[in-house]
Design a protein around this motif. Structure first.
Motif: not given
Length: 197
Positions: A72-89
């Motif tokens: 969870t912390a790692a994914l949350r840390g990606r907020a604001g980087t890359g695209s939302v769709a790519d991060n969720l995928t």
């Protein structure tokens, strides 16, 4: 099996063996004998460490839930980087390419296990509930950064994404979906709320 041989980290060795049996043969094949045989140890090793087989399975599920919590912390840390769709995928693929789909089948198929897990997860299905919480936490972080609309219903989007991911990966024996198919599904779910350029 020799009983006098010390097993280092027997708990994790048994968990890994249980995952292999679960992934290869499904929930109905998961027995204490199958697990200990797969782990290469005496049956007593499992029964000395756990009150019964459902207690072992509950600990296995909770251990795998803790792994999702750690992501969870790692994914949350990606907020604001890359695209939302790519991060969720990537997050959905990470969850569902693991043993999560098999764990869901295990929980659904064993009444005693479900009853034990109700102590920590009173509603929903463990693993899926934690994965939905992980996705919701990420979406909230993206909303705070204005990459997701302020009006986005995160409490609906997160389980929708988890349900979509679960359906895409549900065929345990089939070929996993291609990344492009997962991304298309994710993009469709979040299309109305994404505010990225």
């Amino acid at each position: 099996m020799p009983t006098g041989v010390a097993i280092h980290d027997a708990r994790e060795q048994l968990f890994v063996a249980a995952e292999r049996v679960l992934l290869r043969d499904g929930p109905s094949a998961l027995t204490s004998r199958a697990v200990t045989t797969e782990a290469g140890c005496a049956k007593g090793v499992l029964h000395r460490r756990f009150a019964d087989f459902d207690a072992f399975l509950a600990e296995l599920v909770l251990d795998r839930v803790a792994r999702i919590d750690a992501r969870t912390a790692a994914l949350r840390g990606r907020a604001g980087t890359g695209s939302v769709a790519d991060n969720l995928t990537e997050a959905l693929t990470d969850v569902f390419e693991s043993v999560a789909v098999a764990i869901v089948g295990l929980v659904i198929s064993r009444d005693g296990l479900r009853a034990r897990l109700r102590r920590t997860t009173p509603t929903g299905i463990p693993v899926l509930m934690e994965a939905a919480a992980m996705i919701a936490s990420y979406l909230a972080a993206e909303r705070d950064l204005h990459r997701i609309a302020a009006t986005a219903d995160i409490d609906t989007l997160a389980p929708t994404l988890i349900g979509t991911g679960h359906l895409l990966f549900a065929d345990r024996k089939g070929t996993p979906p291609e990344a492009a198919a997962v991304r298309r599904a994710v993009a469709s779910v979040i299309a109305g709320v994404v505010r990225e350029p």
